[in-house]
Scaffold this motif. Structure first.
Motif, PDB file in Angstrom:
ATOM      1  N   ASP A 162       0.827  -1.199   0.000  1.00  0.00           N
ATOM      2  CA  ASP A 162       0.000   0.000   0.000  1.00  0.00           C
ATOM      3  C   ASP A 162       0.867   1.257   0.000  1.00  0.00           C
ATOM      4  OD1 ASP A 162      -2.184  -1.642   0.091  1.00  0.00           O
ATOM      5  OD2 ASP A 162      -2.545  -1.385   2.239  1.00  0.00           O
ATOM      6  N   GLY A 163       0.623   2.118  -0.992  1.00  0.00           N
ATOM      7  CA  GLY A 163       1.312   3.404  -1.055  1.00  0.00           C
ATOM      8  C   GLY A 163       2.741   3.350  -1.548  1.00  0.00           C
ATOM      9  N   ALA A 164       3.208   2.195  -2.005  1.00  0.00           N
ATOM     10  CA  ALA A 164       4.610   2.058  -2.433  1.00  0.00           C
ATOM     11  C   ALA A 164       4.876   2.801  -3.732  1.00  0.00           C
ATOM     12  CB  ALA A 164       4.957   0.584  -2.602  1.00  0.00           C
ATOM     13  N   ALA A 165       6.149   3.063  -3.988  1.00  0.00           N
ATOM     14  CA  ALA A 165       6.599   3.516  -5.304  1.00  0.00           C
ATOM     15  C   ALA A 165       6.970   2.277  -6.105  1.00  0.00           C
ATOM     16  CB  ALA A 165       7.806   4.435  -5.172  1.00  0.00           C
ATOM     17  N   VAL A 166       6.489   2.189  -7.338  1.00  0.00           N
ATOM     18  CA  VAL A 166       6.712   1.015  -8.184  1.00  0.00           C
ATOM     19  C   VAL A 166       7.542   1.428  -9.394  1.00  0.00           C
ATOM     20  CG1 VAL A 166       5.643  -0.828  -9.524  1.00  0.00           C
ATOM     21  CG2 VAL A 166       4.531   0.007  -7.433  1.00  0.00           C
ATOM     22  N   ILE A 167       8.699   0.826  -9.537  1.00  0.00           N
ATOM     23  CA  ILE A 167       9.586   1.064 -10.681  1.00  0.00           C
ATOM     24  C   ILE A 167       9.423  -0.122 -11.612  1.00  0.00           C
ATOM     25  CG2 ILE A 167      11.951   1.506 -11.413  1.00  0.00           C
ATOM     26  CD1 ILE A 167      10.794   3.587  -9.424  1.00  0.00           C
ATOM     27  N   SER A 168       8.902   0.101 -12.810  1.00  0.00           N
ATOM     28  CA  SER A 168       8.602  -1.016 -13.705  1.00  0.00           C
ATOM     29  C   SER A 168       9.268  -0.843 -15.059  1.00  0.00           C
ATOM     30  CB  SER A 168       7.090  -1.148 -13.897  1.00  0.00           C
ATOM     31  OG  SER A 168       6.797  -2.194 -14.811  1.00  0.00           O
ATOM     32  N   ALA A 169       9.866  -1.947 -15.532  1.00  0.00           N
ATOM     33  CA  ALA A 169      10.450  -1.986 -16.877  1.00  0.00           C
ATOM     34  C   ALA A 169       9.473  -2.555 -17.886  1.00  0.00           C
ATOM     35  CB  ALA A 169      11.729  -2.815 -16.861  1.00  0.00           C
ATOM     36  N   ASN A 170       8.210  -2.760 -17.472  1.00  0.00           N
ATOM     37  CA  ASN A 170       7.182  -3.329 -18.345  1.00  0.00           C
ATOM     38  C   ASN A 170       6.315  -2.209 -18.881  1.00  0.00           C
ATOM     39  OD1 ASN A 170       7.465  -6.439 -17.713  1.00  0.00           O
ATOM     40  ND2 ASN A 170       7.664  -5.331 -15.777  1.00  0.00           N
ATOM     41  N   THR A 171       6.460  -1.919 -20.160  1.00  0.00           N
ATOM     42  CA  THR A 171       5.850  -0.719 -20.725  1.00  0.00           C
ATOM     43  C   THR A 171       4.626  -0.987 -21.584  1.00  0.00           C
ATOM     44  OG1 THR A 171       7.369  -0.816 -22.622  1.00  0.00           O
ATOM     45  CG2 THR A 171       8.063   0.481 -20.721  1.00  0.00           C
ATOM     46  N   ALA A 172       4.361  -2.237 -21.940  1.00  0.00           N
ATOM     47  CA  ALA A 172       3.223  -2.536 -22.826  1.00  0.00           C
ATOM     48  C   ALA A 172       2.785  -3.976 -22.617  1.00  0.00           C
ATOM     49  CB  ALA A 172       3.613  -2.306 -24.288  1.00  0.00           C
ATOM     50  N   GLY A 173       1.599  -4.305 -23.143  1.00  0.00           N
ATOM     51  CA  GLY A 173       1.122  -5.680 -23.121  1.00  0.00           C
ATOM     52  C   GLY A 173       0.447  -6.059 -21.815  1.00  0.00           C
TER      53      GLY A 173
END
Length: 442
Positions: free
Chosen positions: A200-211
């Motif tokens: 809850d409330g975290a910062a999410v760093i994602s390398a998933n940009t599509a799909g």
């Protein structure tokens, strides 16, 4: 007792303790948090003693964890890092300020853990697994070392992984690919498992940009009231050029500033990992990072077994733990970029639960011959299984050698001084090769 005798006794104790730890079904990961939750509760909730950055994804987790650790240390933090698997010694999994856990501290942790494991097993009627015990040991050791930040790599998946007793302020989700069948048959199913680390409330760093993977992660972010930062939208790689020691990379941070760093690791994928690491630290700290700190942090990064170069009788030997088709494709691209003109002899040892034909097919355009081998793991595929896949992919199988170190020497003889050896297929294979080549614990 002399110092020599004390050391010998300690190592005997160490070897016995590690053997007992590995007897806890080391090759089996049993999903579910019941045992680990009971274990950390019994230990007094050591994971509450520090803040955490948690990492998942199909490939690149350990390299990214090491980069995050290096940046935090350069910024003056006291950091504990938990990664898996190890290459040569189980102490590699547990690091305090970049250094493997001391033998004495590991033994103290296992001794302290024993009664709590026994209590949980009696209460649940189930065995605490190797990874659950290792995770509890990590949390106990980090709390005892009074770290400020834990950089915690998921073992497999995320949602039901033992590490998910940690509430990460930042969740890093690298590229999602198909790998372990237990995690799902589609990218969306795998992404759901991995997005389970979002708190809850975290910062999410994602390398998933599509799909499907990106959509599943975005939905979990909304459900958790978290904040999503996407590669190529909120941060990313602006440019990269090859250098003698790795690459010079220009990164865009979450602050929209440019950071040019010398990264002593090879491959375009490591530049992406660096971008994710920088974004994770920026999201975690909530305050600017001085460019000199960023440069110093990245300059000191090492990631053993990931495009790591050794020599055998003067022949270059490249170690890379690519263990699924996606990682094999990345390795093939890196070989063409870094060593396009060399004759390449691969030493392949792969786990039997992997998609061996797809892995071999991905590597086929980048190697000339293969020496098949079997690493020291009960999950290892036979030489014949790998040889059959190589033949089907049109690759010449030069030899089948049961011992990894002997296989490396045989491949080096075939490669000659103008060729090179590429050891891959599994981190177990790379670990055996690294030990045979005299690699030190890093």
């Amino acid at each position: 007792m002399t110092d020599v005798h004390a050391t010998a006794t300690r190592m005997t104790h160490y070897e016995h303790a590690i053997a007992a730890l590995f007897n806890r079904r080391p090759e089996i990961m049993v999903p579910g948090l019941r045992r680990i939750q009971a274990l950390v509760y019994s230990l007094g909730e050591p994971q509450r003693a520090f803040d955490a950055i948690q990492l998942t994804g199909t490939n690149g987790k350990t390299s990214t964890a090491r980069m995050i650790t290096a940046l935090l240390i350069a910024a003056g933090a006291r950091v504990g890092t938990y990664t898996s698997p190890h290459l040569q010694d189980v102490r590699e999994r547990f690091r305090v300020n970049g250094e493997p856990l001391h033998v004495g501290d590991l033994l103290a942790g296992l001794d302290a853990l024993g009664p709590h494991i026994e209590r949980v097993e009696q209460a649940t009627g189930e065995m605490v697994t190797f990874f659950e015990a290792s995770t509890a040991l990590c949390l106990w050791a980090f709390a005892r070392a009074r770290i400020e930040t834990g950089v915690i790599e998921v073992g497999m998946g995320g949602r039901f992984d033992a590490t998910n007793v940690v509430d990460g302020r930042v969740a890093v989700i690298g590229g999602v690919q198909l790998d372990h069948p237990q995690l799902g048959a589609t990218l969306g199913e795998v992404a759901w498992e991995k997005a389970g680390i979002i708190t809850d409330g975290a910062a999410v760093i994602s390398a998933n940009t599509a799909g499907d993977a990106a959509r599943v992660i975005a939905r979990e972010v909304v459900d958790r009231g978290a904040r999503l930062y996407l590669l190529d939208r909120d941060f990313g790689v602006i440019d990269r050029t090859l250098t003698a020691g790795g690459q010079r990379v220009c990164l865009r941070g979450l602050d929209d500033q440019r950071y040019t760093v010398d990264l002593p690791l090879h491959g375009a994928h490591q530049a992406v990992n660096a971008a994710c690491a920088l974004a994770a630290v920026q999201a975690y700290r909530h305050r600017p990072l001085d460019p000199s700190t960023v440069r110093a942090g990245f300059a000191g990064v090492r990631s053993p077994g990931r495009l790591e170069l050794f020599t055998s009788d003067g022949v270059p030997v490249l170690l890379d733990g690519a263990h699924n088709p996606a990682a094999a494709r990345v390795l093939a691209r890196a070989l063409h970029e870094l060593h396009g003109n060399r004759r390449r002899i691969a030493v392949l040892g792969i786990m039997s639960d992997k998609d061996i034909p797809a892995m071999v097919a991905a590597l086929a355009p980048a190697v000339d011959e293969v020496v098949v081998t079997v690493p020291d793991s009960p999950r290892a595929a036979s030489c014949q299984q790998i040889a059959d896949a190589c033949t089907a992919a049109g690759i010449t199988v030069a030899a089948a050698v049961g011992d990894v170190g002997t296989a490396v020497r045989a491949a080096a003889e075939r490669a000659g001084r103008h060729g090179m050896v590429v050891v891959s297929g599994s981190l177990y294979t790379v670990g055996d090769a690294r030990a045979a080549l005299g690699g030190e614990l890093v």
